[in-house]
Write an enzyme that holds these catalytic residues in place. Structure first.
Site, PDB file in Angstrom:
ATOM      1  N   GLU A   1       0.817  -1.218   0.000  1.00 42.16           N
ATOM      2  CA  GLU A   1       0.000   0.000   0.000  1.00 42.16           C
ATOM      3  C   GLU A   1       0.846   1.262   0.000  1.00 42.16           C
ATOM      4  OE1 GLU A   1      -3.161  -0.107   2.871  1.00 42.16           O
ATOM      5  OE2 GLU A   1      -3.821  -2.088   2.245  1.00 42.16           O
TER       6      GLU A   1
ATOM      7  N   LYS B   1     -15.630  -1.798   3.741  1.00 45.24           N
ATOM      8  CA  LYS B   1     -15.017  -2.088   2.443  1.00 45.24           C
ATOM      9  C   LYS B   1     -16.106  -2.631   1.521  1.00 45.24           C
ATOM     10  CE  LYS B   1     -10.458  -3.653   4.161  1.00 45.24           C
ATOM     11  NZ  LYS B   1      -9.826  -4.867   4.759  1.00 45.24           N
TER      12      LYS B   1
END
Ligand code: PGA
Ligand code: ZN
Length: 439
Positions: A204, A338
């Protein structure tokens, strides 16, 4: 406004793995696009991401079956439907699939269509997705939590815990949170370079944690904050995604720090979390216990729930039934949201609403395998969600989301306020926390 056609094709995510892009066409010729992200430390209770599993193609990761489902069954069912009826569209998708976890058509197929419908509908109205989705809830610019170091499944388990993030709790504007993070990210790079520890970046965009222990990585992050000129606990707090399901052995009931050769039972791990929260200015802890260890969650929440934001990710998987259960059991106080854990925009918004109504915090989150799509920035603003988690302060699949909030802010002006850490009821920034910052 009617849906006339839905097509899909295979594109690639930020890890270079296949994912699905949906193109939905309306009768007025307007197109909407949906792009689906993917996780690495996926929770076992998530909706199913359908991959072909054919080892001869993309190492089993291609998504041609999901694409066939979009262009076949789903397109047939949704042709002629009104694109503005998002809840009905999503209900149709859920019913068409017919399984508990969207395993027949694939949550990736379904989410691609659900997202493309929102995009097309917003374009029809000449609105941004955040304006289109907003139901009258006051819109806010979120407080970012931004990764400085990435471990766990995102860095070949160089350290056991997954995300060491900063939150600019002292910032008075969204833009200032980015400035503070920018300074910390680059000061940490200098610090690591000066010690020959700058070895690469994790999935990330955070630095690869070349540290011997989990706590040593926390110390580096604290030094980075100070090197950038900030006082930990005053302008900047830490937020950790422990991602504990990844190193929990349910058979033995122990948490194993493999990089340190140490293991803990649930009570000892809870003690460790409490100890870290006493030594470091930790504002939020995500998945400090495994998704199957409800007792561990309960222990940690009794110990820390009054002063730390405790976020369930693998525990709740954006699933209303699981969140409801958690609220009744009072085992957390925040929910990671999410879209692809549940598979439709409507169910995601329902999860956010439920979380907020309980007085808990929804934290809108990206996945480790991301795309160039910035929809989650709109979702966070539209729903007035207090925190946005996107990964680090590098790489365009991350920056596109941080940048999109800047664009939204410019376009909405006074219609979206920034309240920062004031939206985290348990957080007490200030000198008292700063004094606790170091042992
Ligand atoms: P994932 O990681 O997307 O790999 O699941 C993100 C998280 O655990 O929050
Ligand atoms: Zn997580």
């Amino acid at each position: 406004m009617q849906i006339t056609d839905i097509s899909a094709f295979q594109v690639f995510d930020s890890r270079g793995r296949p994912t699905i892009e949906v193109d939905l066409t309306l009768s007025n010729g307007i197109h909407g696009r949906g792009l689906v992200p993917a996780g690495a430390s996926t929770g076992q209770f998530e909706a199913l991401e359908l991959r072909d599993g054919d080892a001869s193609r993309y190492r089993g990761r291609s998504v041609y079956k999901a694409i066939d489902h979009v262009q076949g069954e789903i397109a047939r069912a949704l042709r002629g439907c009104d694109v503005f009826m998002q809840r009905e569209l999503d209900s149709k998708l859920i019913a068409l699939d017919g399984t508990e976890n969207k395993s027949r058509l694939g949550a990736n197929a379904i989410l691609g269509v659900s997202l493309a419908a929102v995009d097309a509908a917003a374009r029809c109205r000449n609105q941004m997705p955040c304006e289109y989705l907003n139901d009258g809830t006051p819109m806010t610019l979120p407080l970012p939590e931004i990764q400085i170091m990435g471990g766990g499944a995102h860095a070949n388990h160089a350290i056991d815990i997954q995300d060491i993030m900063v939150m600019a709790v002292g910032a008075s504007s969204y833009e200032q949170t980015l400035e503070i993070t920018h300074n910390i990210y680059h000061a940490t790079a200098e610090l690591l370079a000066s010690r020959n520890l700058l070895t690469g970046i994790a999935d990330e965009g955070g630095f690869w944690p070349s540290a011997r222990t989990n706590q040593a990585a926390l110390d580096i992050c604290m030094e980075g904050i100070e090197r950038a000129g900030y006082t930990p606990g005053v302008e900047v707090a830490l937020s950790l995604d422990i991602a504990a399901s990844d190193f929990y052995d349910p058979g033995k009931g122990v948490y194993e720090f493999r990089c340190e050769g140490r293991s803990f039972d649930a009570a000892a791990f809870c003690e460790l979390m409490a100890d870290w929260c006493a030594r470091y200015p930790i504002a939020a802890l995500e998945d400090p216990a495994a998704d199957t260890d409800t007792k561990g969650w309960d222990m940690i929440c009794s110990e820390l729930g009054a002063r730390v934001t405790l976020i369930g990710d693998d525990l709740f998987v954006t699933n209303v039934a699981r969140i409801k259960k958690g609220i009744n059991e009072k085992i957390a106080n925040a929910v990671l949201i999410k879209l692809n854990q549940i598979g439709t925009v409507t169910e995601t918004i329902d999860a956010i609403e439920l979380t907020r109504k309980a007085g808990w915090l929804p934290v809108i989150s990206a996945r480790s395998g991301e795309t160039e799509d910035a929809f989650i920035a709109h979702l966070a603003v539209a729903t007035g969600s207090p925190i946005l988690k996107v990964g680090s302060f590098a790489r365009s699949e991350r920056m596109v989301k941080w940048n999109e909030v800047l664009r939204i802010s410019r376009r909405l002006g006074a219609k979206a306020s920034f309240r920062g850490a004031a939206m985290m009821p348990w957080h007490t920034a200030g000198p008292q926390r700063a004094r606790q910052a170091r042992p």
